[in-house]
Design an enzyme around this catalytic site. Structure first.
Site, PDB file in Angstrom:
ATOM      1  N   ASP A 221      -5.601   1.307  -5.808  1.00  0.00           N
ATOM      2  CA  ASP A 221      -7.010   0.979  -5.977  1.00  0.00           C
ATOM      3  C   ASP A 221      -7.093  -0.443  -6.532  1.00  0.00           C
ATOM      4  OD1 ASP A 221      -9.693   2.771  -6.004  1.00  0.00           O
ATOM      5  OD2 ASP A 221      -9.854   1.133  -7.425  1.00  0.00           O
TER       6      ASP A 221
ATOM      7  N   HIS B 233     -12.789  -6.538  -2.066  1.00  0.00           N
ATOM      8  CA  HIS B 233     -12.356  -5.329  -1.375  1.00  0.00           C
ATOM      9  C   HIS B 233     -12.417  -5.507   0.138  1.00  0.00           C
ATOM     10  CE1 HIS B 233     -12.738  -3.239  -5.263  1.00  0.00           C
ATOM     11  NE2 HIS B 233     -12.025  -2.282  -4.707  1.00  0.00           N
TER      12      HIS B 233
ATOM     13  N   ASP C 277      -9.203   3.038  -1.665  1.00  0.00           N
ATOM     14  CA  ASP C 277      -9.013   1.663  -1.211  1.00  0.00           C
ATOM     15  C   ASP C 277      -7.832   1.548  -0.263  1.00  0.00           C
ATOM     16  OD1 ASP C 277     -11.128   0.948  -2.758  1.00  0.00           O
ATOM     17  OD2 ASP C 277      -9.968  -0.110  -4.284  1.00  0.00           O
TER      18      ASP C 277
END
Length: 898
Positions: free
Chosen positions: A798, A653, A784
């Site tokens: 996401d 991420h 995200d």
């Protein structure tokens, strides 16, 4: 194009320069950087940072180089926090329409009239920024301050150089130090007279009706200064006069004695057996030993000291800084000992503030005792450069009634009934010695911000003059900002020092030209009599609104507030019930008990919990009769060798958040982001080259028909928001009966989604007894990625790194086909996450888009299972690419959910 221009961020430039200069071939490396980089992207540029200047001087000194700076125009009108006033001027020139506010809702009319006489059509450092006249609001036309020793709205106190307290230079000018001391003493005495008088402030409604009258008290008064040193001087003089005063955010808390006390304590905890450090810690407020106690301490006393430090070291290692702070505070009774001192409230506030910052650093950066000690040592060394950081600026030590002493920059946007301005006679900018790089706007480059770091050359004198002119213009605007903080009365001083001719007040009154232009430099400091006469002419232009007074010191003044009526003391009783269901909740909290630890999202700490720690059993299997099964099983995941788990998911991420998907060399971009992420928090990823290849393939995978085949690769930085945090109120608010029940959400799904919808069957999963049935309070989370598509359409994305194959089973496209992803969405309750995030984006867009329609503007929700996204030739089932779960929520559903 950016690579050809050599564009990089300012912080990156300084970091690379510093590293290059530290090497054996530092001069060669610096020359290479000089040749490549001429355009620098700047965020919150600080033009007073000596560390920056030292690096730039070593790298570019003598090179005749300039850097073009592309800055942030926020708060540009007054150039606060590195913003650029020229950005505002360019926007004003480009505007089709201009509107001017002509009513002042803050100040009394007399004060506005006084300012009209003082500024009188002046141009505030630029021809495009002129002083304009306004009218007070109807309720403020009559003065609201009465009974003061001097009732004029603007008071000018002139310091004469023949005052006994004034030292004179050889040229007959007042020395700055003696004038500052005189003015601070006079300010305290004047404030004693005001607070001892029957002065009252009338509080009115907007229509002018009187609501109440308040006796003038310290909390009605503010003192605005330019520097933290002057703030401390004024505060000390007020203390001597018995007037409570607090410094509001003057300087970094790391520049204080309590920060050094924390450093001594951490150094002792780092090495509890080292006698020198233990004795140094004993002298801090945490232990409270005196020098005599240390000199007379016996072996038993020292043994107890070392044992205590060992215990605290154990607390720090196993329970963290917050626990250490409370342990020390309570065990050693620190608050009582510190508050016994005259400045105890200030010191205790700073001690707790530093402790909170240490706790934040230790938890976010995973620092142990040694690393934490080094971190604090660096912060203390750089304290002068951290004064602009809101989090590290010193806090008010008291909520009690007190005069606020604060800097002009910090006063922006605030207002006070009565304001003192002791040092407007001092210039805010003087050329530095030795010279350092200069920042200015170059007319030849369309007023672009330019940083001349050459320190020599034919253009250097012109660039220095240009910077001086701009900084002197900024002085004028700061003086305007300061004076307009007052509501009823403003008090300022004039002192005739050598530098006073260059001050904003000096140039405004003694050098202003007929057309209102205020030159950047004054001609000469006037004699005291001439200055007094000039202020009297200002007073004559606004009769009754301006008072001109001689600043003369009398005997020391002391303020004694009127004693209040004694009040009976009673023990407080807690007589209300706490609503334990009202909370700040998130998707992770709602689903915490519903499944294994592999499911969740957006925890409070830095790691994400929506990635499995180990490959679970496959949640979805089908017989192999599907003719496409063999073909899909033949396509192996490019990220199959990347380990699974929370730490890996968090790292991925972070890499995707920092990466520029549209970078010309995507492999290099991803490798750089991966290196930076693993340097901050090491994670075993296996073959890094394979991870970079897998992430590049995911970024280059088409996202399906919902987004017309768009790839992440096609999205530039300007069209994406990463980690968009939200916090929104849930239905019911403070109403005890208000709540959001999952059954209600299920009802909305049944009403709006048909059986063929990808989430059509998810309503049944919301009856899972392990889910939190209902929630109250606020919903929080972080998305995200939000993508902006052509036509002002937006998609929610996401990232997931879940392992969807069974133990020991090769991970292939078969495990990422649409049917398998739909089952995973239900199994892991990602459907609920998608619903909550859709509402958050709906709320965000409806505030920002005219004519917003969720059916038109919300293009869809994408769950990107990165291990199944294998690039441009990703296998498809129908039109849907493997690895991408796409869902288009109906607009009616979105509105009903919200």
């Amino acid at each position: 194009r950016k690579r050809r221009l050599g564009v990089m961020t300012y912080d990156d430039l300084l970091t690379r320069l510093d590293a290059a200069l530290a090497g054996p071939d530092g001069d060669v490396a610096a020359r290479r950087l000089r040749a490549r980089h001429r355009v620098v992207l700047v965020d919150e540029f600080q033009d007073t940072d000596p560390v920056q200047w030292d690096i730039l001087r070593r790298a570019f000194g003598g090179g005749g180089a300039t850097l073009v700076l592309i800055g942030d125009p926020k708060q540009a009108i007054y150039a606060f926090r590195g913003a650029d006033v020229y950005a505002y001027l360019a926007a004003a020139r480009a505007a089709g329409d201009r509107a001017t506010l002509d009513v002042n809702w803050r100040s009394d009319q007399d004060l506005i009239d006084a300012y009209d006489a003082l500024f009188g059509g002046a141009r505030l450092g630029h021809e495009g920024i002129a002083y304009r006249t306004v009218q007070a609001a109807p309720g403020n036309r009559a003065p609201r301050l009465s009974g003061a020793p001097v009732t004029a709205a603007l008071r000018v106190r002139v310091v004469h150089r023949d005052e006994p307290s004034i030292a004179q230079s050889r040229g007959g000018y007042a020395t700055n130090a003696s004038a500052r001391e005189h003015v601070a003493t006079d300010l305290a005495a004047d404030l004693v007279r005001l607070l001892s008088s029957p002065a009252e402030i009338e509080v009115r409604a907007q229509d002018g009706a009187t609501e109440r009258r308040e006796r003038v008290r310290p909390g009605h008064v503010a003192v605005l200064v330019r520097t933290h040193r002057n703030a401390a001087l004024v505060r000390d003089k007020l203390d001597e006069a018995g007037i409570p005063a607090v410094i509001n955010g003057a300087g970094s808390v790391f520049g204080t004695a309590p920060a050094r006390d924390w450093l001594r304590l951490l150094e002792a905890i780092e090495r509890p057996t080292y006698g020198v450090r233990a004795r140094a810690a004993a002298l801090t407020p945490f232990l409270g030993w005196t020098a005599e106690a240390i000199a007379e301490a016996g072996e038993d006393d020292l043994e107890r000291l070392h044992r205590r430090l060992h215990q605290w070291a154990h607390v720090l290692r196993h329970r963290g800084v917050a626990s250490l702070t409370e342990t020390v505070m309570h065990a050693e009774r620190v608050p009582g000992r510190v508050l016994a001192a005259a400045d105890g409230e200030r010191r205790l506030t700073d001690l707790r503030h530093v402790g909170q910052l240490l706790h934040a650093a230790a938890t976010t950066e995973q620092l142990g005792p040694t690393a934490l000690t080094s971190w604090l040592r660096r912060r203390i060394a750089a304290a002068e450069q951290e004064t602009g950081d809101e989090e590290r600026s010193r806090r008010l030590e008291s909520d009690a009634e007190a005069v606020q002493v604060l800097t002009i920059h910090r006063s922006k946007g605030l207002e006070f009934p009565i304001v003192y301005f002791p040092y407007l006679w001092e210039p805010g900018f003087l050329p530095s010695s030795p010279p350092h790089p200069v920042l200015f706007h170059d007319p030849a480059r369309g007023d672009a911000r330019v940083l001349d770091v050459g320190l020599e050359g034919p253009d250097w004198p012109r660039h220095k003059r240009r910077q001086e002119e701009e900084q002197r213009g900024e002085d004028l605007r700061l003086a305007y900002v300061a004076l307009t903080r007052a509501k009823h009365q403003a008090v300022m001083w004039w002192a005739g020092s050598w530098d006073s001719r260059h001050s904003a007040l000096g140039r405004l009154l003694f050098a202003r030209q007929a057309d209102g232009t205020v030159p950047p430099s004054g001609t000469a400091t006037p004699r005291d009599a001439d200055a007094f006469a000039r202020f009297q002419r200002v007073a004559a232009e606004a009769p009754g609104c301006v008072s001109v007074e001689r600043s003369a010191l009398g005997p020391p003044a002391w303020w004694s507030p009127a004693p209040g009526a004694p009040r009976a003391l009673t023990a407080a009783t807690f007589d209300r019930a706490l609503d334990a269901r009202w909370r700040r909740t998130s998707y992770s909290d709602i689903t915490a008990e519903a499944h294994e630890p592999r499911v969740g999202s957006e925890p409070e700490d830095a790691e994400r919990s929506d990635e499995p720690d180990a490959p679970p059993a496959a949640p979805f299997t089908e017989p192999g009769a599907d003719p496409a099964a063999a073909e899909l099983r033949a396509v192996r995941s490019l990220l199959a060798d990347m380990p699974a788990g929370v730490r890996v998911g968090t790292l991925v991420h972070r890499v995707l958040e920092g990466a520029d998907f549209a970078a010309a060399d995507l492999d290099a971009e991803l490798a750089a982001q991966l290196a930076a992420a693993t340097a901050a928090r090491p994670v075993d990823l296996g073959d890094r080259a394979a991870v970079v290849a897998g992430l590049r393939a995911a970024i280059e995978t088409p996202l399906g028909p919902a987004l017309d085949g768009l790839r992440l690769r096609d999205v530039g930085r300007a069209d994406r928001l990463d980690e968009l945090a939200f916090e929104l109120p849930l239905a019911g608010g403070d109403d005890p009966t208000g709540r959001v029940a999952l059954e209600a959400i299920a009802g909305v799904l049944r009403e709006h989604l048909g059986p063929d919808d990808p989430l059509g069957g998810y309503a049944a999963r919301l009856t899972d007894p392990a889910l939190r049935e209902s929630v109250r309070g606020f919903l929080t989370g972080s998305l995200d990625l939000v993508l902006r598509l052509p036509g002002d359409r937006f998609a929610i994305a996401d990232h997931k790194t879940n392992w969807l194959a069974g133990p020991g089973e090769p991970l292939t496209a078969w495990h990422h086909r649409p049917a398998a992803l739909a089952v995973e969405m239900e199994h892991a309750h990602y459907g609920l996450q998608a619903l909550l995030y859709t509402v958050a984006v709906h709320r965000y867009l409806r505030w920002r888009l005219r004519g917003y329609d969720p059916d038109e503007q919300i293009a869809g929700v994408l769950y990107l299972f990165l291990r199944g996204m294998t690039g441009a030739e990703v296998p498809r089932v129908g039109a849907a690419p493997c690895g991408v779960f796409a869902w288009k929520p109906p607009g009616g559903l979105v509105t009903a959910l919200s």
